[in-house]
Design an enzyme around this catalytic site. Structure first.
Site, PDB file in Angstrom:
ATOM      1  N   ASN A 163      54.711  77.100 -30.088  1.00 18.04           N
ATOM      2  CA  ASN A 163      54.475  76.969 -31.520  1.00 18.04           C
ATOM      3  C   ASN A 163      54.954  78.172 -32.316  1.00 18.04           C
ATOM      4  O   ASN A 163      54.948  79.305 -31.825  1.00 18.04           O
ATOM      5  CB  ASN A 163      52.988  76.730 -31.774  1.00 18.04           C
ATOM      6  CG  ASN A 163      52.593  75.321 -31.405  1.00 18.04           C
ATOM      7  OD1 ASN A 163      52.838  74.392 -32.143  1.00 18.04           O
ATOM      8  ND2 ASN A 163      51.999  75.162 -30.220  1.00 18.04           N
ATOM      9  N   HIS A 164      55.351  77.887 -33.552  1.00 19.48           N
ATOM     10  CA  HIS A 164      55.737  78.920 -34.507  1.00 19.48           C
ATOM     11  C   HIS A 164      54.625  79.072 -35.535  1.00 19.48           C
ATOM     12  O   HIS A 164      53.801  78.178 -35.722  1.00 19.48           O
ATOM     13  CB  HIS A 164      57.026  78.519 -35.231  1.00 19.48           C
ATOM     14  CG  HIS A 164      58.218  78.471 -34.342  1.00 19.48           C
ATOM     15  ND1 HIS A 164      59.488  78.782 -34.779  1.00 19.48           N
ATOM     16  CD2 HIS A 164      58.371  78.144 -33.026  1.00 19.48           C
ATOM     17  CE1 HIS A 164      60.353  78.649 -33.787  1.00 19.48           C
ATOM     18  NE2 HIS A 164      59.691  78.250 -32.713  1.00 19.48           N
ATOM     19  N   ALA A 165      54.605  80.214 -36.203  1.00 20.96           N
ATOM     20  CA  ALA A 165      53.656  80.403 -37.302  1.00 20.96           C
ATOM     21  C   ALA A 165      54.068  79.501 -38.459  1.00 20.96           C
ATOM     22  O   ALA A 165      55.241  79.464 -38.843  1.00 20.96           O
ATOM     23  CB  ALA A 165      53.645  81.858 -37.741  1.00 20.96           C
ATOM     24  N   THR A 179      59.079  79.687 -40.831  1.00 18.22           N
ATOM     25  CA  THR A 179      58.571  79.515 -39.471  1.00 18.22           C
ATOM     26  C   THR A 179      59.421  80.283 -38.465  1.00 18.22           C
ATOM     27  O   THR A 179      59.176  80.193 -37.257  1.00 18.22           O
ATOM     28  CB  THR A 179      58.555  78.029 -39.078  1.00 18.22           C
ATOM     29  OG1 THR A 179      59.915  77.524 -39.107  1.00 18.22           O
ATOM     30  CG2 THR A 179      57.683  77.221 -40.022  1.00 18.22           C
TER      31      THR A 179
END
Length: 225
Positions: free
Chosen positions: A86-88, A94
């Site tokens: 996952n990315h922020a 992102t």
């Protein structure tokens, strides 16, 4: 009876496409994947690549784990997306700047990155994952559930449910609520193997009452769920 050894990597003589996962994991250097006895994975090509090809994005950034119970059946291509994928998403971009190191990592260390926090992926006992099923980060799949082929599971699955589709949805439960409560209480997968072997015929039939009576007579019922 010739007892099946859960420590054998290849449990079926002459068949190299099915392996027990517990010995594979224990022989690896991976420290955040845990698998119970008799859980197997079948792959049309090379099942020994499971930790590389099926447990994806397992970089150790999120400090989460993959926990798979006993007596699970994982079909070809079943995959687990670890939280490190996952990315922020709360900021303007992102883009994962710090993973490239250098000045970018010094500007905002990965440890300070606003990543979403996830729980472990937990696959219960006696779960069947169909071909190319995908389990997303933080998902819990309850005991006795069936995940259909190519399903993408992004939410928790209740015990003894059948889920299909993308995103996966419950289409029905395998038993009544009362029966599910009995099965959860029985937790037959935790019995000594000799008791499981004595009840294999019952276990493959829909005779919960007989299994319950056997467990009661042999003091196998859990005191609490």
């Amino acid at each position: 009876m010739s007892r099946i050894n859960s420590d054998n990597l290849y449990p079926i003589e002459g068949l190299a496409t099915t392996i027990f996962l517990k010995p594979l994991v224990e022989e690896s250097e991976i420290t955040n994947v845990f698998v119970g006895e008799y859980t197997y994975y079948s792959d049309f090509k090379e099942p020994k690549n499971f930790l590389r090809d099926n447990v994806l994005y397992n970089y150790g950034i999120s400090n989460t784990a993959l926990r798979i119970g006993k007596f699970c059946a994982l079909a070809n291509g079943a995959k687990f997306i670890m939280a490190d994928a996952n990315h922020a998403t709360e900021g303007i971009t992102t883009f994962p700047f710090p993973i490239f190191g250098g000045d970018w990592a010094d500007t905002i260390p990965l440890s300070e990155y606003p990543l979403k926090r996830y729980s472990d992926i937990i696959i219960g006992n006696d779960v069947w994952l169909g071909e190319s099923a995908t389990i997303m980060p933080g998902v819990k799949v309850g005991n006795g559930s069936i995940v259909g082929s190519k399903a993408v599971v992004s939410k928790d699955v209740p015990p003894y449910s059948i889920v299909v589709g993308n995103p996966a949805r419950v289409v029905r439960t395998r038993f009544s609520n009362e029966e599910i409560a009995m099965l959860e209480k029985l937790s037959w997968w935790d019995w000594p193997i000799e008791h499981i072997e004595k009840n294999m015929t019952i276990l493959v039939k829909r005779d919960i009452k007989t299994l319950w009576d056997y467990a009661m007579n042999n003091h196998l019922i859990k005191k609490s769920l």
